[in-house]
Design a protein around this motif. Structure first.
Motif, PDB file in Angstrom:
ATOM      1  N   GLY A 179       0.908  -1.033   0.266  1.00 56.22           N
ATOM      2  CA  GLY A 179      -0.274   0.323   0.203  1.00 56.22           C
ATOM      3  C   GLY A 179       0.913   0.775   0.065  1.00 56.22           C
ATOM      4  O   GLY A 179      -0.162   1.769   0.735  1.00 56.22           O
ATOM      5  N   SER A 182       0.070   4.999  -4.121  1.00 56.24           N
ATOM      6  CA  SER A 182      -1.853   5.678  -4.252  1.00 56.24           C
ATOM      7  C   SER A 182      -1.743   5.959  -4.963  1.00 56.24           C
ATOM      8  O   SER A 182      -0.622   6.684  -5.002  1.00 56.24           O
ATOM      9  CB  SER A 182      -2.326   5.657  -2.587  1.00 56.24           C
ATOM     10  N   LYS A 328      -8.468   5.134   5.643  1.00 59.56           N
ATOM     11  CA  LYS A 328      -7.002   5.484   5.426  1.00 59.56           C
ATOM     12  C   LYS A 328      -7.049   6.751   5.447  1.00 59.56           C
ATOM     13  O   LYS A 328      -6.271   7.113   6.382  1.00 59.56           O
ATOM     14  CB  LYS A 328      -7.168   5.448   3.914  1.00 59.56           C
ATOM     15  N   GLU A 330      -6.910   9.440   4.255  1.00 55.33           N
ATOM     16  CA  GLU A 330      -6.482  10.251   2.528  1.00 55.33           C
ATOM     17  C   GLU A 330      -6.156  11.588   2.687  1.00 55.33           C
ATOM     18  O   GLU A 330      -5.163  12.094   2.048  1.00 55.33           O
ATOM     19  CB  GLU A 330      -6.236   9.753   1.641  1.00 55.33           C
ATOM     20  N   ALA A 424      -9.336  -2.918   8.584  1.00 55.69           N
ATOM     21  CA  ALA A 424      -8.927  -1.850   8.902  1.00 55.69           C
ATOM     22  C   ALA A 424     -10.235  -1.085   9.649  1.00 55.69           C
ATOM     23  O   ALA A 424     -10.735   0.345   9.842  1.00 55.69           O
ATOM     24  CB  ALA A 424      -8.244  -1.182   7.993  1.00 55.69           C
TER      25      ALA A 424
END
Length: 489
Positions: A179, A182, A328, A330, A424
Motif C-alpha cells: 500500500g 496510492s 485511510k 487520505e 481496517a
C-alpha cells in the motif's frame, strides 16, 4: 381433321407436339403429389449440405497444403501463351469484418471469484500465496477477497527464487501489496517505469521472436501485478498501449533499436497523457475559481491539489473545505500541504458534508476513471458528496485525464470493485478503548466490508475537466469513440 390426328398422335406417343413446329417435341410433365415433392426437397437439402461439407473440407486441405497465402491458376488465352495469375485464397487481417475485429480487441471476461474451480486453478498458477478472507460478504463474493497483506514477508523471501519476474517489477509489486503507492496516476507511472527497466534488460532467447516473446513477458508481469493488487482502469489502458507498441515494431529493427523505440514510446505516453494532461486540466479548472469562492474537495487527488495551488499562486482569494473519511484518512496529507502553502482550509469528515455544503460554491473531485456513460469511478464516498452537492445545487467538476476514459458501462459499484482489509474498518487508530471488534472473525454472522471505489452517476456531475477541454458527461462516449484507439491508449 389435321388437329384431330395430331391429338391422337400426342396421346399415343405421350409427347406434346407444338402445333407450329412439329419437329420440336417434349415429354408431358407429370404432376407430383405433395408427399413426393416433400421427399424431393429433403433429398435436395441433404445433397446441398453434403456438397457444402465436402467443399469446406477441400478448402481446408488446400489451405493446409498451400505453402503461401496465394495460389496460382493457369489461364490460357486462345492462340496465346500460358499465363499464371495469382488468386487470393486467404483474406488478410485488414479485410476482416468489423465485428470480428471488435471481438478480437474485446478484453477477456473478469474472473468470478465465487467459482471454486477457477479459483483453485488461479491459486496453482499464482506467484503470491493468497489466503481467502473469512466472513466474506455474500453480495461481493465474486470479487477477489484475499488476505494479500499478510503474505508480504513470505513473498519477500521468494525474491531470488522468482526467475520469471524482473527485479524492478517485483519491487513495484511489493509496494502495491504494502500500500505504499496510492493514486491511479502514481500506480500507472510506477508500472510503466518498471516495464522500461525490464525492457532495457531484456534479450531475445535463441529461436524466439522479439515481438511474441516480449509480449508474453509483459503479460506475465501484468499477472504478477494483478496478484499483488487488482489493476486499475488507467493501468489497463497503459498496458494495452505498451502491447500495441510492441506489436507495431518493424521487423527491420534490431533488438537495441526496438528496445529504444519502446522506451521512447513509454516516456512519450507518460509526458503527454499524464504530465502535460494535468497541466492542461489545471489551466481549464483554475479559470472557474473566483475571489470569495468556497471550494470543497474530497479525498486526495493530485490533479485537484495542483488546481488549488495554481489558483492560489494566481492571487485568487478563496477557502477550501477538505472532506475526509475512514479508514485511510487520505485527506490529512492534502490538508497539511495546502496549509503549508498558505491556503485557508476547513477540515471535516464525510458524515458532516451536508452541514457545510450550504456555504460551498464549487466542488472539485478527482476520479480513477470515467466510464462511457459518464459515470465517475472514484474513491468510495465520492458519489455521496456529489449527491449532496447536487441537492444543494452546487456545481460538481470532475477532474480526470482522458487516458482514464473507458468504453465500459457500469451502473453500480457491485459488479466491479476492489475490496480492502476489513480489519481496517474494525480498528480505530489511537482509540484502544473503543476497539470492540477485535475478535470479529470468530463471529460467523458478522461481515465487514471495506470498499475502495464507488460509481457516481452522470446526473450528479456538472462537467468533466479533461485535457480535451471541459465537456459534459454525455460527451464522454464521443471522446472514447474519436480518440479511444488512436489517441487515448
Amino acid at each position: 381433321m389435321a388437329s384431330k390426328n395430331r391429338a391422337e398422335k400426342r396421346e399415343e406417343s405421350g409427347k406434346e407436339v407444338h402445333p407450329d413446329l412439329p419437329s420440336i417435341s417434349k415429354p408431358l410433365k407429370e404432376k407430383n403429389t405433395k408427399g413426393e415433392r416433400r421427399a424431393l426437397q429433403e433429398a435436395q437439402r441433404a445433397a446441398k449440405a453434403a456438397s457444402k461439407a465436402d467443399g469446406n473440407t477441400t478448402v481446408a486441405e488446400t489451405r493446409r497444403a498451400a505453402p503461401s497465402k496465394r495460389m496460382w491458376q493457369s489461364s490460357q488465352k486462345k492462340d496465346g501463351p500460358l499465363v499464371m495469375s495469382p488468386v487470393a485464397t486467404d483474406k488478410k487481417s485488414g479485410d476482416r469484418p468489423l465485428e470480428k475485429e471488435r471481438k478480437k480487441d474485446a478484453p477477456p471476461p473478469r474472473m468470478q471469484f465465487d467459482d471454486k474451480n477457477r479459483v483453485e486453478k488461479a491459486k496453482r498458477r499464482a506467484v503470491v500465496d493468497q489466503n481467502e478472507a473469512r466472513n466474506r460478504v455474500e453480495l461481493f463474493r465474486h470479487l477477489p477477497q484475499y488476505e494479500c497483506w499478510t503474505q508480504l514477508p513470505k513473498l519477500e523471501s521468494k525474491f531470488f527464487q522468482l526467475d520469471s519476474v524482473h527485479p524492478a517489477v517485483f519491487k513495484v509489486g511489493m509496494r502495491y501489496l504494502a500500500g505504499d503507492i496510492s493514486g491511479s496516476n502514481a500506480r500507472c507511472i510506477e508500472m510503466l517505469r518498471a516495464f522500461q527497466e525490464a525492457i532495457i534488460d531484456y534479450s531475445t532467447p535463441p529461436g524466439k521472436v522479439l515481438v511474441r516473446d516480449l509480449t508474453a513477458k509483459i503479460s506475465s508481469y501484468v499477472s504478477f501485478f494483478s496478484e499483488c493488487r487488482p489493476l486499475s482502469i488507467s493501468m489497463g489502458n497503459a498496458i494495452r498501449f505498451v502491447k500495441s507498441c510492441v506489436a507495431k515494431l518493424p521487423l527491420s529493427h534490431t533488438e537495441s533499436e526496438a528496445k529504444a523505440a519502446l522506451c521512447s514510446d513509454i516516456n512519450q505516453f507518460i509526458n503527454e497523457k499524464i504530465i502535460l494532461a494535468d497541466k492542461v486540466i489545471v489551466g481549464h479548472a483554475a479559470s472557474k475559481v473566483r475571489d470569495g469562492d468556497v471550494l470543497l474537495t474530497y479525498g486526495s487527488s493530485c490533479v485537484v491539489e495542483m488546481i488549488l495551488l495554481y489558483a492560489h499562486d494566481l492571487g485568487k482569494q478563496f477557502r477550501v473545505v477538505v472532506v475526509d473519511s475512514r479508514p485511510k484518512f487520505e485527506s490529512r496529507a492534502l490538508l497539511r500541504r495546502l496549509v503549508a502553502r498558505g491556503l485557508s482550509c476547513t477540515y471535516t469528515h464525510i458524515n458532516a458534508v451536508s452541514y457545510v455544503m450550504h456555504e460551498v460554491t464549487r466542488v472539485f473531485l478527482g476520479a480513477s476513471s470515467i466510464l462511457c456513460n459518464g459515470t465517475a469511478y472514484a474513491k468510495v464516498g465520492t458519489a455521496c458528496v456529489a449527491m449532496v452537492a447536487h441537492t444543494f445545487r452546487v456545481p460538481v467538476l470532475i477532474c480526470c485525464e482522458a487516458y482514464k476514459f473507458h468504453e465500459r458501462v457500469q451502473l453500480d459499484s457491485i459488479c466491479s470493485n476492489e475490496l480492502g482489509d476489513p480489519d481496517a474498518v474494525a480498528v480505530v487508530p489511537g482509540r484502544m478503548d473503543v476497539n470492540y471488534l477485535d475478535n470479529w472473525t470468530n463471529q460467523d454472522n458478522l461481515q465487514l466490508l471495506n470498499l475502495f471505489y464507488d460509481a457516481t452517476p452522470s446526473d450528479y456531475v456538472s462537467a468533466i475537466v479533461t485535457d480535451h477541454g471541459m465537456i459534459p458527461p454525455t460527451s464522454v462516449a464521443v471522446i472514447v469513440r474519436e480518440y479511444g484507439r488512436e489517441h487515448l491508449i
